[in-house]
Write an enzyme that holds these catalytic residues in place. Structure first.
Site, PDB file in Angstrom:
ATOM      1  N   HIS A  89      46.805  64.529   0.124  1.00  0.00           N
ATOM      2  CA  HIS A  89      46.350  63.655  -0.950  1.00  0.00           C
ATOM      3  C   HIS A  89      44.837  63.438  -0.949  1.00  0.00           C
ATOM      4  CE1 HIS A  89      46.932  60.345  -3.925  1.00  0.00           C
ATOM      5  NE2 HIS A  89      48.002  61.053  -4.195  1.00  0.00           N
ATOM      6  N   ASP A 151      48.662  51.345  -2.255  1.00  0.00           N
ATOM      7  CA  ASP A 151      49.438  51.309  -3.497  1.00  0.00           C
ATOM      8  C   ASP A 151      50.445  52.453  -3.546  1.00  0.00           C
ATOM      9  OD1 ASP A 151      48.220  49.048  -4.495  1.00  0.00           O
ATOM     10  OD2 ASP A 151      46.665  50.150  -5.534  1.00  0.00           O
ATOM     11  N   GLU A 264      45.540  42.137  -7.053  1.00  0.00           N
ATOM     12  CA  GLU A 264      44.759  43.291  -7.463  1.00  0.00           C
ATOM     13  C   GLU A 264      44.297  43.063  -8.906  1.00  0.00           C
ATOM     14  OE1 GLU A 264      46.094  47.257  -6.950  1.00  0.00           O
ATOM     15  OE2 GLU A 264      46.600  47.019  -4.823  1.00  0.00           O
TER      16      GLU A 264
END
Length: 513
Positions: A89, A151, A264
């Site tokens: 990632h 997240d 957030e």
């Protein structure tokens, strides 16, 4: 063995790698895992899709002994490097190794267990385990969960700990790097070491947030707490940035029990753009966004504060309503633009997994992702909003624009803005859908560069999160007064600069033949 390895680096026929050569290499390294010296496409790319380099070999270790053996072999070579790859990632080739060795940490044996030490619970997990796997095992098997998350949970434990690991819980518990008490690490010398605050502490604090420069995390001990059953997830719309930041900072500075459990936020375009605008805010299909409630003086972008409250199945709904209403009563959002849903704790933490499935169905998950992540000082965030959000990004980025405050808490290698106890995470999570009207990847990358140059030229106090620079001078500027300590740790734990070559911080020091 080393002469055999270097055949691939210095030989003329680098594309021809017969099966018997692969077998010889396996025997030479004496691995429990496997090695692939054939096509290694998976190790040649990452989620960012902006870089592509071919490694010499792609190795799947089963444990720390395999990892240490590979690093020691590289150390005995003249110029081989080693990169640890989690779930791929990275955005800018950080987990790649050009003509080096890439190790697939996902192949590591799990060895999951929950420990109770002095009344506290911990999960012992492999560095190659995905956080979503840790979540499911802890919650379903023990009713427990780590305190701090990212997240997106399809990331490896070792990968996020090597960077920071932040999400909406970090204001209370710190990043994931602040929620581990012990690590097993293979250093750049090939030594396997146990480290903690009291044992090999210099390596412990160096590896956490150290960008893979000092060691490869093969095991971590993660602090746990009782897992809630359910979550009330709420989104609140703001027209004014000042109101948004005031309320966000209020929530992250209040004590536990007097605030939400998750805070957030994000920026969205004040239009009906389906990818950047109003429709990105509602949490379910039953409740749409009514733009008539937007104040007439609103600008080109709006702001959404995203909060969540944990609770138990045994809590009465009226009690949850009372707590939520008390907390919301202090906030200055647009009252008729509030959205909420109730869902299970695991559903909430795996919410981005649903986004991933949708993106895969729309053929955009595997497209390039020229993301930009920054930490911006509280003192400069209003200026950043005026120029970046309201001007450069007024039409959106084709994906989320995250912004939320964090509190300074750092004894690791993570580099933060210099001033103040509060700073902001800003994340431009760009997607590149295949529509003719969308800007090409090159334009998105240029826009990222424009934002960085604006920050540099105007004196914005900022640091790149998940940084990637091309010159050591840029890295020196990034680390600032932490550069000397970073160099000292590199000299101690990876003196030949074998590890994480894709970060481009150091150049491999040749070993005389």
């Amino acid at each position: 063995m080393i002469a055999y390895l270097e055949h691939f680096v210095h030989g003329n026929d680098t594309e021809s790698r017969p099966d018997d050569d692969v077998t010889c290499l396996c025997k030479a390294l004496d691995l429990q895992g496997s090695i692939n010296c054939g096509p290694t496409e998976i190790a040649s790319k990452d989620f960012g899709g902006l870089q592509s380099v071919k490694p010499l070999a792609f190795i799947r270790p089963t444990g720390a002994d395999d990892v240490a053996g590979v690093v020691r072999a590289a150390a005995r070579s003249s110029n081989l490097t080693v990169a640890a790859r989690g779930n791929g990632h990275s955005i800018n080739g950080q987990a790649m190794a050009d003509r080096g060795i890439v190790m697939d940490m996902r192949s590591m044996e799990e060895n999951f267990q929950v420990l109770w030490i002095n009344g506290s619970a911990y999960a012992e997990v492999s560095g190659g385990a995905l956080w979503e796997e840790v979540l499911k095992r802890c919650v379903l098997g023990f009713g427990l969960a780590p305190r701090s998350w990212t997240d997106y949970l399809s990331l490896t434990v070792g990968g996020t700990l090597s960077n920071a690991g932040v999400s909406g819980q970090a204001f209370r518990y710190g990043p994931q790097t602040s929620n581990v008490t012990e690590l097993e690490v293979v250093s750049g010398k090939g030594d396997t070491l146990i480290c903690s605050e009291s044992e090999n502490s210099e390596l412990f604090f160096g590896v956490l947030g150290g960008l893979g420069q000092f060691g490869i995390i093969t095991r971590a001990r993660v602090l746990l707490q009782p897992a809630p059953d359910r979550v009330r997830w709420i989104r609140l719309v703001y027209a004014e940035f000042e109101d948004f930041t005031r309320d966000a900072e209020l929530l992250v500075t209040r004590q536990e029990g007097d605030s939400f459990d998750y805070v957030e936020g994000f920026v969205f375009v004040n239009s009906n753009d389906p990818f950047n605008g109003w429709s990105t805010v509602p949490l379910d299909s039953e409740h749409g966004f009514d733009p008539t409630h937007i104040p007439s003086n609103a600008g080109p972008v709006l702001y959404c504060l995203e909060v969540a409250l944990h609770y138990r199945n045994s809590d009465h709904p009226s009690h949850i309503d009372t707590v939520v209403n008390r907390l919301l009563g202090r906030l200055g959002f647009v009252k008729k633009l509030k959205f909420q849903v109730d869902l299970s704790y695991t559903e909430f933490l795996l919410r981005v997994k649903q986004v991933e499935k949708q993106a895969q169905a729309n053929c955009v998950w595997d497209a390039p992702h020229p993301w930009l992540n920054l930490f911006v000082s509280q003192s400069n965030i209003a200026d950043f909003d005026c120029f970046v959000f309201k001007k450069i990004l007024k039409d959106g980025v084709g994906g989320p624009i995250l912004i939320y405050p964090l509190l300074r808490s750092n004894r690791t290698s993570i580099v933060l803005p210099e001033g103040g106890e509060i700073f902001y995470l800003v994340a431009l999570l760009r997607f590149t859908p295949p529509y003719p009207k969308d800007p090409p990847v090159e334009k998105m990358v240029a826009q990222n560069h424009e934002i960085i140059q604006y920050c540099l030229h105007t004196g914005i106090d900022f640091k790149l999160y998940l940084p990637h620079y091309k010159t050591q001078e840029d890295w020196k500027r990034h680390f600032g007064n932490q550069w000397t300590k970073f160099l000292e740790r590199k000299a101690s734990f990876d003196p030949m600069a074998i590890l994480s070559p894709g970060q481009r911080i150091f150049t491999r020091i040749p070993q005389p033949k």
